[in-house]
Design an enzyme around this catalytic site. Sequence first.
Site, mmCIF file in Angstrom:
data_model
loop_
_atom_site.group_PDB
_atom_site.id
_atom_site.type_symbol
_atom_site.label_atom_id
_atom_site.label_comp_id
_atom_site.label_asym_id
_atom_site.label_seq_id
_atom_site.Cartn_x
_atom_site.Cartn_y
_atom_site.Cartn_z
ATOM 1 N N LYS A 258 3.939 -67.998 28.407
ATOM 2 C CA LYS A 258 2.647 -68.623 28.327
ATOM 3 C C LYS A 258 2.600 -69.666 27.032
ATOM 4 O O LYS A 258 3.372 -69.385 26.119
ATOM 5 C CB LYS A 258 1.461 -67.695 28.507
ATOM 6 C CG LYS A 258 1.389 -66.873 29.817
ATOM 7 C CD LYS A 258 0.781 -67.960 30.848
ATOM 8 C CE LYS A 258 1.254 -67.298 32.310
ATOM 9 N NZ LYS A 258 0.707 -66.286 32.713
HETATM 10 C C1 LIG Z 1 0.385 -65.264 33.774
HETATM 11 C C2 LIG Z 1 -0.873 -64.998 34.624
HETATM 12 C C3 LIG Z 1 -1.702 -64.162 34.675
HETATM 13 C C4 LIG Z 1 -1.400 -62.776 34.095
HETATM 14 O O1 LIG Z 1 -1.019 -62.512 32.747
HETATM 15 P P1 LIG Z 1 -0.250 -61.470 32.094
HETATM 16 O O2 LIG Z 1 -0.404 -61.437 30.590
HETATM 17 O O3 LIG Z 1 1.186 -61.358 32.708
HETATM 18 O O4 LIG Z 1 -1.066 -60.231 32.879
HETATM 19 C C5 LIG Z 1 -2.995 -63.948 35.313
HETATM 20 N N1 LIG Z 1 -3.216 -65.067 35.955
HETATM 21 C C6 LIG Z 1 -2.351 -66.240 35.905
HETATM 22 C C7 LIG Z 1 -2.987 -67.488 36.693
HETATM 23 C C8 LIG Z 1 -1.262 -66.035 35.236
HETATM 24 O O5 LIG Z 1 -0.168 -67.082 35.745
#
Ligand SMILES: *Cc1c(COP(=O)(O)O)cnc(C)c1O
Length: 396
Positions: A196
């Site tokens: 991210k």
């Molecule tokens: C990556 C993601 C999540 C989850 O994030 P984590 O920190 O891995 O739990 C939730 N929603 C979307 C749209 C994502 O791309």
Amino acid sequence: MIRSTTAVAVSAPAANVVPFHRPDLGAEEDAAVLKVLHSGWLTTGMQTREFEARFAAYVGARFAVAVNSCTAALHVCLHALGIRAGDEVITPAYTFAATAEIARYLGATPVFVDSDAATLNLDPDAVAAAITPRTKAIIPVHVGGLACDLDAIHALAQPLGIPVLEDAAHALPAWYKGAMIGSLSRATCFSFYATKTLTTGEGGMLCTDDPALAEQCRSLSLHGISKSAWNRYTHSGAWYYEILDAGYKYNMTDLAAALGLVQLQKVETMWRRRQAIAAAYDAAFAQLPQLRTPVGGAGHAWHLYMLRLRPGALAISREAFIEELTRRGIGTSVHFIPLHLHPYYRELYGFEPEQFPVAYEQYQLEISLPIFSAMTDGEVQRTIDAVVEVASEAAR
Ligand SMILES: *Cc1c(COP(=O)(O)O)cnc(C)c1O
């Protein structure tokens, strides 16, 4: 090479390969983590509190609660909002597993809605049509980092008292009509997963202006232990605490928070680099009739560059297009395989692929290209050259 946002990250940088993602970490992150490692305090502590304070200030929220994933943030928030069996939670079908599974954790029903073909964000008209007396939350997603139509969603939710919980896993930093994502709804959840736009390895943050919701989420993220109950009884000694609910073990470590503090300082520098990469892609692809470039705009976080193939303009399938890019050393991913196509939801609710036609169709055309701040100019150019070459060779 990290091939998707869901894969376990295995970093094997090959000189001739452009990975789908590479984290943007430097000497400052090294030093910050080592400092915590040697401090004698590894788990939730001062680093986490400072990360929360700085993050809240950055996105313009009164409160921020750090947890160990965005999924955890969404889960504690739905729990705190009192979602339970029989309740309905509206989410787009065109999203990642986390957005809907949290409703299932609590025995509630995720009610999928279709998306808008231009933006790939959930369609407010579809949300309006999906609202019932059992609707207890709406979870919009800012797909790829493009803010969804929050005014339209709030206009539907507010009169009915339905809380809006934003899945902002892609939306740091992102703006909606000049206001920062994180400051606009009842609660907003961010992800610091490895791929991210800000990473703590694994991590997440819940932002809200509601002090009671923040306090409840904080308590739920650490075994349902109440800090205020704790404070009330400090005369009983520092060892005393009270369990007020069956909570979770979702707290962020200070090791992760130390990373987050450094990453937060460069969040806009990293964003500007992704903006420049998106602009370079747009300039190279906009003229090609085989390709559809993503809807942009000044407030786009550019977590993803979601290229789409134009149906009928290419002699090869999306799968073959990806194969050609892989052969040229370009890492890609697909966002998303709509949730209603996955066996769990398909079998539980008896979905047909065509039930959410926009999600189904756009999924088959989408290819996410590498877009990360540590990407070199050479890697951007190699990606452009490969995409243009494949699109031109396969043009109908
Ligand atoms: C990556 C993601 C999540 C989850 O994030 P984590 O920190 O891995 O739990 C939730 N929603 C979307 C749209 C994502 O791309």
